[in-house]
Write an enzyme that holds these catalytic residues in place. Sequence first.
Site, mmCIF file in Angstrom:
data_model
loop_
_atom_site.group_PDB
_atom_site.id
_atom_site.type_symbol
_atom_site.label_atom_id
_atom_site.label_comp_id
_atom_site.label_asym_id
_atom_site.label_seq_id
_atom_site.Cartn_x
_atom_site.Cartn_y
_atom_site.Cartn_z
ATOM 1 N N LEU A 70 0.821 -1.222 0.000
ATOM 2 C CA LEU A 70 0.000 0.000 0.000
ATOM 3 C C LEU A 70 0.855 1.272 0.000
ATOM 4 O O LEU A 70 0.319 2.373 0.030
ATOM 5 C CB LEU A 70 -1.004 0.002 1.156
ATOM 6 C CG LEU A 70 -2.041 -1.141 1.156
ATOM 7 C CD1 LEU A 70 -3.185 -0.826 2.119
ATOM 8 C CD2 LEU A 70 -2.588 -1.454 -0.225
ATOM 9 N N ARG A 71 2.175 1.109 -0.016
ATOM 10 C CA ARG A 71 3.143 2.187 -0.309
ATOM 11 C C ARG A 71 3.250 3.300 0.722
ATOM 12 O O ARG A 71 4.040 4.226 0.533
ATOM 13 C CB ARG A 71 2.852 2.821 -1.681
ATOM 14 C CG ARG A 71 2.809 1.842 -2.845
ATOM 15 C CD ARG A 71 4.095 1.089 -3.020
ATOM 16 N NE ARG A 71 4.109 0.321 -4.269
ATOM 17 C CZ ARG A 71 4.835 -0.770 -4.462
ATOM 18 N NH1 ARG A 71 5.626 -1.233 -3.490
ATOM 19 N NH2 ARG A 71 4.804 -1.401 -5.611
ATOM 20 N N HIS A 186 10.449 -14.076 0.248
ATOM 21 C CA HIS A 186 10.501 -13.771 -1.187
ATOM 22 C C HIS A 186 11.716 -14.565 -1.686
ATOM 23 O O HIS A 186 12.848 -14.167 -1.447
ATOM 24 C CB HIS A 186 10.673 -12.251 -1.358
ATOM 25 C CG HIS A 186 11.020 -11.818 -2.746
ATOM 26 N ND1 HIS A 186 10.191 -11.041 -3.510
ATOM 27 C CD2 HIS A 186 12.124 -12.030 -3.507
ATOM 28 C CE1 HIS A 186 10.761 -10.796 -4.683
ATOM 29 N NE2 HIS A 186 11.938 -11.386 -4.706
ATOM 30 N N HIS A 239 4.327 -15.575 -3.199
ATOM 31 C CA HIS A 239 4.217 -15.653 -4.665
ATOM 32 C C HIS A 239 5.040 -16.754 -5.343
ATOM 33 O O HIS A 239 5.925 -16.484 -6.154
ATOM 34 C CB HIS A 239 4.503 -14.305 -5.327
ATOM 35 C CG HIS A 239 5.698 -13.546 -4.783
ATOM 36 N ND1 HIS A 239 6.943 -14.079 -4.680
ATOM 37 C CD2 HIS A 239 5.791 -12.262 -4.328
ATOM 38 C CE1 HIS A 239 7.764 -13.164 -4.183
ATOM 39 N NE2 HIS A 239 7.088 -12.059 -3.958
ATOM 40 N N ASP A 312 -0.370 -9.836 -4.315
ATOM 41 C CA ASP A 312 0.876 -9.093 -4.544
ATOM 42 C C ASP A 312 0.558 -7.768 -5.253
ATOM 43 O O ASP A 312 1.268 -7.353 -6.171
ATOM 44 C CB ASP A 312 1.911 -9.904 -5.321
ATOM 45 C CG ASP A 312 3.316 -9.304 -5.191
ATOM 46 O OD1 ASP A 312 3.482 -8.299 -4.461
ATOM 47 O OD2 ASP A 312 4.244 -9.825 -5.832
#
Length: 432
Positions: A70-71, A186, A239, A312
């Site tokens: 959401l930055r 990740h 992911h 993602d």
Amino acid sequence: MHDVLVVRRVRAIDPKGELDAVVDLVIERGRFTRVGKDAARDIPASDRVRVIDGDGQWAFPGLVDLHAHLREPGQEYKEDIRSGLAAAAAGGFTDVCVMPNTKPVNDTRAITEMLVGKARDIGGSRLHPIAAITMGQRGEELTEMADLKDAGAVGVSDDGRCVTSSVVMRRALEYAHTFDLPVIQHAEDHALTEGASMHEGEVATRLGLGGWPAVAEDVIVARDVLLAEHVGAKYHLAHVSTRGAARILAEAKSRGVRATAEVTPHHLLLTHERVIGYDTACKVNPPLREEADVAALRKALADGTIDCIATDHAPHSVLEKECTFKEASPGMIGLELCVPLLLGLVRDGELPLARVVEALSQAPAKIAGLDVPRLAEGARADFTLVDPEHAWTIAPERLRSKSHNTPFMGQTVRGLVTATVVHGDVVFEGAR
Ligand code: DOR
Ligand code: ZN
């Protein structure tokens, strides 16, 4: 304001409760008080009662996104908590877990508390921070996970970067284990992906772009499941994109390792062939893979090897996307497109509906340690209504997200989120 919310004659799908039937839902004081055929029959119409006609609609337990960017803080021109939560609600998500690769990185109690406080003030869908594994996501010094958990973090991740050091990963698993926090990896061996901007293979060679080999994901997953087994900790793979990683995961699970995984809609739908036109909307990390990977991911999701679906959601502005493929930032938006894209796969017979619903709601809730949403009497009323037949065309003006970076732009999809209900409050309603 109404005291009672009624959804009449809706097809309710609660995989955990093995429910798939047309029922009435009655909601009072934030909870389901009645769920069943004609359960709302003797509730008289009044201005205290809000009735939603569920005819032709489906109800899912509240959707939970385990992986969104959401930055905020730092890159609010791409997205912020307010626009991100609006996009989440419009996508049917009652809960959204937000990644810590902000500016600055969420590696402290102060930032975790800020995120929780701001989201609470805004209301609507709930926000759950995922804090960093290492300070500044530099892969060296562990964060203070006791504080982070206490402030509301539901997991830790250096997403965007991989924890490549085996000793740091071991210590992270050990430390997180004491608080029962999942360590979300990740998986990318950065030494193997240097200079890469797409999947290593035939297409990258033809386009003259640096390749990100599948094995760079596989080697990390193989090591990590061994470390997770050694420590006994909860490991979650973000992911997953390769058939190799899916195979390693299946083997680890069969031995009882506490490993879970998520897959994105785009890795279930697109291949590296989509990069042929150099469309930077198709640049994503991990990259779009091959046909055989997509097939393996669908199969692994169907059989439960892959536990859940996560978006993602990675908003970027035109600045980061209108440039050469090599220079473009990786990522695509996902919150508002996830449900229709997945329903497309269900319609095509690729995935069973109940498994998709579970993978979008109950499975991710369990991984994040949240209350598992149920369509059942007594449960907190967190649910999503969908019109499965409604066709609409993806266009910027239909989206709440501040960013529009998606290769699905302009595509007509079927399946519209018509309402998102959080603790009995309708926080989003979509126009049909
Ligand atoms: O495509 C991606 N975008 N992958 C990541 O790991 C990070 C994310 C982002 O933050 O934009
Ligand atoms: Zn990532």
